[in-house]
Write a protein that holds these residues in place. Structure first.
Motif, PDB file in Angstrom:
ATOM      1  N   THR A   1     -10.933   0.944  -5.105  1.00  0.00           N
ATOM      2  CA  THR A   1     -11.393   2.197  -5.186  1.00  0.00           C
ATOM      3  C   THR A   1     -12.713   1.800  -3.988  1.00  0.00           C
ATOM      4  O   THR A   1     -13.361   0.292  -4.097  1.00  0.00           O
TER       5      THR A   1
ATOM      6  N   ARG B   1      -9.278   5.226  -3.744  1.00  0.00           N
ATOM      7  CA  ARG B   1      -8.358   3.975  -3.493  1.00  0.00           C
ATOM      8  C   ARG B   1      -8.285   3.840  -1.880  1.00  0.00           C
ATOM      9  O   ARG B   1      -7.825   4.407  -1.154  1.00  0.00           O
TER      10      ARG B   1
ATOM     11  N   LEU C   1      -7.793  -4.048  -0.306  1.00  0.00           N
ATOM     12  CA  LEU C   1      -6.178  -3.693  -0.905  1.00  0.00           C
ATOM     13  C   LEU C   1      -5.457  -3.868  -1.673  1.00  0.00           C
ATOM     14  O   LEU C   1      -4.676  -3.432  -2.335  1.00  0.00           O
ATOM     15  N   THR C   2      -5.044  -6.317  -1.401  1.00  0.00           N
ATOM     16  CA  THR C   2      -4.115  -6.568  -2.902  1.00  0.00           C
ATOM     17  C   THR C   2      -4.826  -6.142  -4.214  1.00  0.00           C
ATOM     18  O   THR C   2      -4.283  -6.174  -4.758  1.00  0.00           O
TER      19      THR C   2
ATOM     20  N   VAL D   1       1.020  -1.299  -0.213  1.00  0.00           N
ATOM     21  CA  VAL D   1      -0.127   0.514   0.014  1.00  0.00           C
ATOM     22  C   VAL D   1       1.019   1.324   0.146  1.00  0.00           C
ATOM     23  O   VAL D   1       0.881   2.162  -0.813  1.00  0.00           O
TER      24      VAL D   1
ATOM     25  N   ARG E   1      -6.154  -3.180  -5.098  1.00  0.00           N
ATOM     26  CA  ARG E   1      -6.207  -2.038  -5.430  1.00  0.00           C
ATOM     27  C   ARG E   1      -7.793  -1.528  -5.303  1.00  0.00           C
ATOM     28  O   ARG E   1      -7.588  -0.862  -7.034  1.00  0.00           O
TER      29      ARG E   1
ATOM     30  N   VAL F   1      -0.056  -6.448   3.188  1.00  0.00           N
ATOM     31  CA  VAL F   1      -0.668  -5.220   3.105  1.00  0.00           C
ATOM     32  C   VAL F   1      -1.103  -4.812   4.876  1.00  0.00           C
ATOM     33  O   VAL F   1      -1.505  -3.539   4.990  1.00  0.00           O
TER      34      VAL F   1
ATOM     35  N   GLU G   1      -7.883   6.895  -0.281  1.00  0.00           N
ATOM     36  CA  GLU G   1      -6.692   8.069  -0.668  1.00  0.00           C
ATOM     37  C   GLU G   1      -8.094   9.537  -1.352  1.00  0.00           C
ATOM     38  O   GLU G   1      -9.237   9.169  -2.002  1.00  0.00           O
TER      39      GLU G   1
END
Length: 461
Positions: free
Chosen positions: A425, A397, A420-421, A301, A423, A336, A392
């Motif tokens: 949103t 994300r 998370l892995t 991340v 990616r 992560v 983000e």
């Protein structure tokens, strides 16, 4: 090819999760006629679960041997020349050999290698405190440590315990000591317990710990461990107070055990852990691998190296190393940052970045916190759950998730770990098709409620 009768020799330094997983995996790929495997372990045990020690100390796990995944005899039966109570004291990289000392006899000898695995693990942080070596002061890194602590608890005249530090180990040991009938005080440097969480989530853990009768002393450093005239442990001192103690457990965390590697000139990162490539090879060294608690790993991340000493990673590292050292191919892409823990029935979970991690790497983010329940509100046993989510700014994300709640909080974080892995949103997460029935979750799972709120905030910004 090496000199020993046409077969190669793989030397493993460290006989716990990473080291013995590597040895076992290499052995699966190559038989003893092709590959000789020698493993050195300075302790009495191999392939044990350090993560299980608090549960053994607390009594949830009855026997020490329940924590041993594979005994020395089982390893030897697979043609691994395992040498227990033998400490490697020097790595000679240029000469491709290691020096080891037999801890019983004191005899030293050199062993040459074609391939080397460094799996030296971690050592507990022992503060430079007066009295830190007094009898009754314990770290909990190995089964030997766990046994020593249990012996102290059994013999202790009084029932007062002080835990120094409130990370995973500190919090789990506090619960174990409560389960053993001790009065427990936790002295913690941070403003809240569990510094792996943001302080607003740590506060929930603080409240739960006090609910169990644990005395939490936050924002305080221990200055000295006091002993009586008889040399026995008496109390733990901070600048402002003294806390009487019959036993002290250090839960301040661990550091990579890389003194040997450092002396041999191998590359270390900012956290003192060995640096490897994706195949777990030590950077710049074709025939040396490293894994487990002595290495740094890539956080997928943040894009930065991080020190994450966890049994899950150690076992994966061992598998990857064993595959590569045994002539196959595997990689370890990174982590992560997922971790879970519990204090009695309170479950604590986190993955990805905290607010301060995101700021440190220059990410701008929106943070949201929601309250939900573990099951449909009308279904018996529904209990409250708090989910905090970071996304983000602009891109949306997912950057991190923290969950604190009763039942069902810990494993829910795995949804976020996968997101998370991949990616994802937060907007994409709102559409995830998660399992639903009233006994398992509300119609909107708490993670999705948080994702909706975060998506709204990202759109608004």
């Amino acid at each position: 090819m090496s000199m020993h009768q046409g077969r190669e020799r793989l030397v493993v330094v460290g006989g716990d999760a990473a080291g013995m997983s590597a040895a076992s995996q290499a052995r699966r790929l190559k038989g003893p006629e092709e590959l000789e495997i020698v493993a050195f372990e300075r302790g009495h045990f191999t392939s044990f679960s350090a993560c299980g020690i608090p549960y053994w100390v607390g009594g949830a796990v009855p026997e020490r041997d329940d924590l041993i995944a594979r005994t020395p005899e089982e390893h030897r039966a697979r043609d691994i020349d395992l040498r227990l109570r033998t400490e490697v004291t020097e790595l000679d990289v240029a000469g491709q050999r290691v020096r080891a000392r037999d801890l019983e006899s004191g005899a030293e000898s050199w062993t040459s290698y074609d391939k080397l695995v460094i799996a030296t693990g971690a050592r507990p942080v022992r503060p430079e405190l007066p009295g830190a070596d007094a009898p009754g002061v314990h770290g909990v890194q190995t089964l030997d440590d766990g046994q020593a602590l249990i012996d102290t608890l059994t013999r202790a005249k009084g029932r007062r315990a002080v835990v120094v530090g409130a990370g995973y180990i500190g919090v789990e040991m506090a619960e174990a000591l409560i389960d053993r009938g001790f009065e427990v005080t936790v002295v913690n440097r941070g403003e809240q317990p569990m510094s792996t969480l943001d302080p607003d989530m740590g506060r929930l853990v603080h409240r739960a710990m006090e609910g169990l009768g644990i005395t939490m002393v936050n924002g305080t450093e221990v200055t000295e461990i006091l002993t009586g005239e008889d040399g026995r442990l008496r109390a733990v001192a901070t600048r402002h107070a003294e806390y009487p103690a019959d036993v002290v457990v250090l839960g301040i965390g661990v550091r990579p055990e890389t003194a040997l590697a450092h002396a041999a000139g191998l590359p270390l990162g900012a956290h003192g852990g060995l640096l490897t490539d994706l195949a777990m090879r030590v950077r710049g060294h074709e025939d040396i691998w490293a894994g487990g608690d002595c290495v740094e790993v890539l956080n997928l991340v943040s894009g930065q190296e991080q020190y994450v000493p966890l049994g899950t990673h150690a076992n994966k590292h061992g598998q990857v190393i064993g595959s590569n050292a045994g002539g196959g191919y595997a990689t370890f892409p990174g982590v992560v940052g997922t971790a879970v823990s519990k204090v009695c029935d309170l479950e604590i979970a986190r993955t990805g970045l905290r607010e301060k991690d995101a700021r440190r790497v220059g990410l701008e983010f929106e943070a949201v916190t929601i309250e939900s329940t573990s099951r449909a509100g009308y279904y018996p046993g529904a209990s409250p759950m708090t989910v905090k989510m970071l996304a983000e700014r602009r891109t949306g994300r997912l950057l991190g998730v923290q969950i604190v709640g009763r039942e069902g909080a810990a494993k829910r974080v795995d949804i976020a770990a996968v997101a998370l892995t991949a990616r994802l949103t937060v907007e994409q997460m709102t559409a995830l098709d998660l399992g639903y029935a009233p006994p398992f979750s509300p119609v909107w799972d708490p993670v999705l409620v948080a994702a909706r709120k975060a998506a709204g905030k990202v759109r608004g910004s």
